[in-house]
Scaffold this motif. Structure first.
Motif, mmCIF file in Angstrom:
data_model
loop_
_atom_site.group_PDB
_atom_site.id
_atom_site.type_symbol
_atom_site.label_atom_id
_atom_site.label_comp_id
_atom_site.label_asym_id
_atom_site.label_seq_id
_atom_site.Cartn_x
_atom_site.Cartn_y
_atom_site.Cartn_z
ATOM 1 N N LYS A 1 63.921 14.879 -2.292
ATOM 2 C CA LYS A 1 64.613 15.122 -1.035
ATOM 3 C C LYS A 1 65.573 13.969 -0.757
ATOM 4 O O LYS A 1 65.292 12.839 -1.123
ATOM 5 C CB LYS A 1 63.587 15.251 0.095
ATOM 6 N N ILE A 2 66.680 14.268 -0.099
ATOM 7 C CA ILE A 2 67.656 13.251 0.306
ATOM 8 C C ILE A 2 67.423 12.922 1.781
ATOM 9 O O ILE A 2 67.300 13.831 2.614
ATOM 10 C CB ILE A 2 69.104 13.749 0.121
ATOM 11 N N VAL A 3 67.390 11.634 2.089
ATOM 12 C CA VAL A 3 67.224 11.169 3.461
ATOM 13 C C VAL A 3 68.369 10.225 3.784
ATOM 14 O O VAL A 3 68.583 9.231 3.079
ATOM 15 C CB VAL A 3 65.877 10.428 3.656
ATOM 16 N N LEU A 4 69.102 10.540 4.833
ATOM 17 C CA LEU A 4 70.172 9.656 5.311
ATOM 18 C C LEU A 4 69.689 9.007 6.598
ATOM 19 O O LEU A 4 69.410 9.691 7.587
ATOM 20 C CB LEU A 4 71.460 10.441 5.574
ATOM 21 N N VAL A 5 69.577 7.689 6.576
ATOM 22 C CA VAL A 5 69.098 6.932 7.720
ATOM 23 C C VAL A 5 70.299 6.373 8.471
ATOM 24 O O VAL A 5 71.036 5.546 7.936
ATOM 25 C CB VAL A 5 68.142 5.806 7.271
ATOM 26 N N LEU B 1 67.725 18.146 2.964
ATOM 27 C CA LEU B 1 68.483 17.031 3.531
ATOM 28 C C LEU B 1 67.849 16.639 4.856
ATOM 29 O O LEU B 1 67.687 17.478 5.748
ATOM 30 C CB LEU B 1 69.948 17.418 3.750
ATOM 31 N N HIS B 2 67.470 15.373 4.966
ATOM 32 C CA HIS B 2 66.859 14.845 6.186
ATOM 33 C C HIS B 2 67.794 13.795 6.775
ATOM 34 O O HIS B 2 68.231 12.882 6.068
ATOM 35 C CB HIS B 2 65.496 14.224 5.869
ATOM 36 N N LEU B 3 68.081 13.939 8.059
ATOM 37 C CA LEU B 3 68.904 12.976 8.780
ATOM 38 C C LEU B 3 68.036 12.273 9.808
ATOM 39 O O LEU B 3 67.301 12.925 10.557
ATOM 40 C CB LEU B 3 70.063 13.679 9.496
ATOM 41 N N GLY C 1 60.343 6.441 13.198
ATOM 42 C CA GLY C 1 58.906 6.695 13.330
ATOM 43 C C GLY C 1 58.571 8.162 13.125
ATOM 44 O O GLY C 1 57.586 8.495 12.459
ATOM 45 N N SER C 2 59.382 9.025 13.681
ATOM 46 C CA SER C 2 59.186 10.469 13.519
ATOM 47 C C SER C 2 59.356 10.870 12.058
ATOM 48 O O SER C 2 58.587 11.686 11.533
ATOM 49 C CB SER C 2 60.184 11.218 14.405
ATOM 50 N N PHE C 3 60.346 10.277 11.395
ATOM 51 C CA PHE C 3 60.529 10.569 9.978
ATOM 52 C C PHE C 3 59.322 10.121 9.169
ATOM 53 O O PHE C 3 58.807 10.851 8.324
ATOM 54 C CB PHE C 3 61.801 9.920 9.411
ATOM 55 N N ARG D 1 53.648 15.058 4.369
ATOM 56 C CA ARG D 1 54.017 15.809 3.165
ATOM 57 C C ARG D 1 53.729 15.036 1.886
ATOM 58 O O ARG D 1 53.667 15.632 0.818
ATOM 59 C CB ARG D 1 55.502 16.174 3.229
ATOM 60 N N GLY D 2 53.606 13.726 1.974
ATOM 61 C CA GLY D 2 53.344 12.920 0.786
ATOM 62 C C GLY D 2 54.606 12.624 0.013
ATOM 63 O O GLY D 2 55.700 13.079 0.351
ATOM 64 N N GLY D 3 54.448 11.844 -1.024
ATOM 65 C CA GLY D 3 55.579 11.466 -1.862
ATOM 66 C C GLY D 3 55.986 10.030 -1.653
ATOM 67 O O GLY D 3 55.656 9.399 -0.645
ATOM 68 N N ARG D 4 56.702 9.510 -2.639
ATOM 69 C CA ARG D 4 57.142 8.117 -2.622
ATOM 70 C C ARG D 4 58.484 7.976 -1.916
ATOM 71 O O ARG D 4 59.340 8.855 -2.015
ATOM 72 C CB ARG D 4 57.306 7.591 -4.045
ATOM 73 N N LEU D 5 58.667 6.851 -1.266
ATOM 74 C CA LEU D 5 59.965 6.494 -0.695
ATOM 75 C C LEU D 5 60.697 5.639 -1.718
ATOM 76 O O LEU D 5 60.167 4.624 -2.177
ATOM 77 C CB LEU D 5 59.796 5.707 0.606
ATOM 78 N N ILE D 6 61.903 6.043 -2.074
ATOM 79 C CA ILE D 6 62.735 5.263 -2.997
ATOM 80 C C ILE D 6 64.018 4.915 -2.250
ATOM 81 O O ILE D 6 64.821 5.803 -1.914
ATOM 82 C CB ILE D 6 63.034 6.054 -4.284
#
Length: 159
Positions: free
Chosen positions: A3-7, A29-31, A64-66, A73-78
């Motif tokens: 998944k793509i996350v734009l902070v 896509l997560h914003l 915090g919500s993210f 959902r689990g998974g690694r943050l890269i």
């Protein structure tokens, strides 16, 4: 699927281009707010063309919500950052990875980088170039993850 996350993205056309890449690859896509624009911004919509109905978009009101959503959902943050010592091609991507990209002017917050399991950089050959465009960086990282995970298939006659 990664998944793509734009902070805290700031520039509407960058986010629109990334949305188009996500539509083309069936990538979520997560914003993470605050955003530097409104989701109704015409430049955002223009860059995403008519692909917005094909974008699986999630907007999180804050970091915090993210975190809470990601942990459920689990998974690694890269985290992709120019500060990493590892090239994006050295990472062994996994199906449930979250590929994080920071704002165009600030990058990822230090506290967020500290919570990443891995960080990755996109090497640049010219020392005076600080970074690549956000939409280019997201596409490079995503396509490497998809390549490693064998999600890029072509018709048999091309192989």
């Amino acid at each position: 699927m990664p998944k793509i996350v734009l902070v805290y993205p700031e520039i509407p056309p960058n986010t629109g281009n990334i949305a188009r890449t996500c539509a083309a690859t069936a990538t979520e896509l997560h914003l993470v707010e605050p955003l530097g624009f409104e989701l109704s911004d015409r430049y955002l919509k223009r860059a995403g063309l008519d692909y917005w109905p094909h974008v699986n978009l999630q907007v999180h009101p804050n970091l915090g919500s993210f975190y809470q959503y990601q942990q459920s959902r689990g998974g690694r943050l890269i985290g992709f950052t120019t500060k990493s010592t590892y090239s994006y091609v050295e990472i062994k991507y996994q199906e449930d990875d979250w590929l994080l990209f920071g704002s165009e002017s600030q990058g990822l917050p230090e506290t967020l980088l500290e919570s990443c399991e891995h960080t990755a950089k996109i090497p640049m050959l010219h020392d005076s170039v600080r970074s690549l465009n956000l939409s280019v960086s997201a596409a490079i990282g995503l396509f490497e993850a998809l390549r490693q995970l064998d999600h890029l298939s072509f018709p048999a006659e091309i192989k």
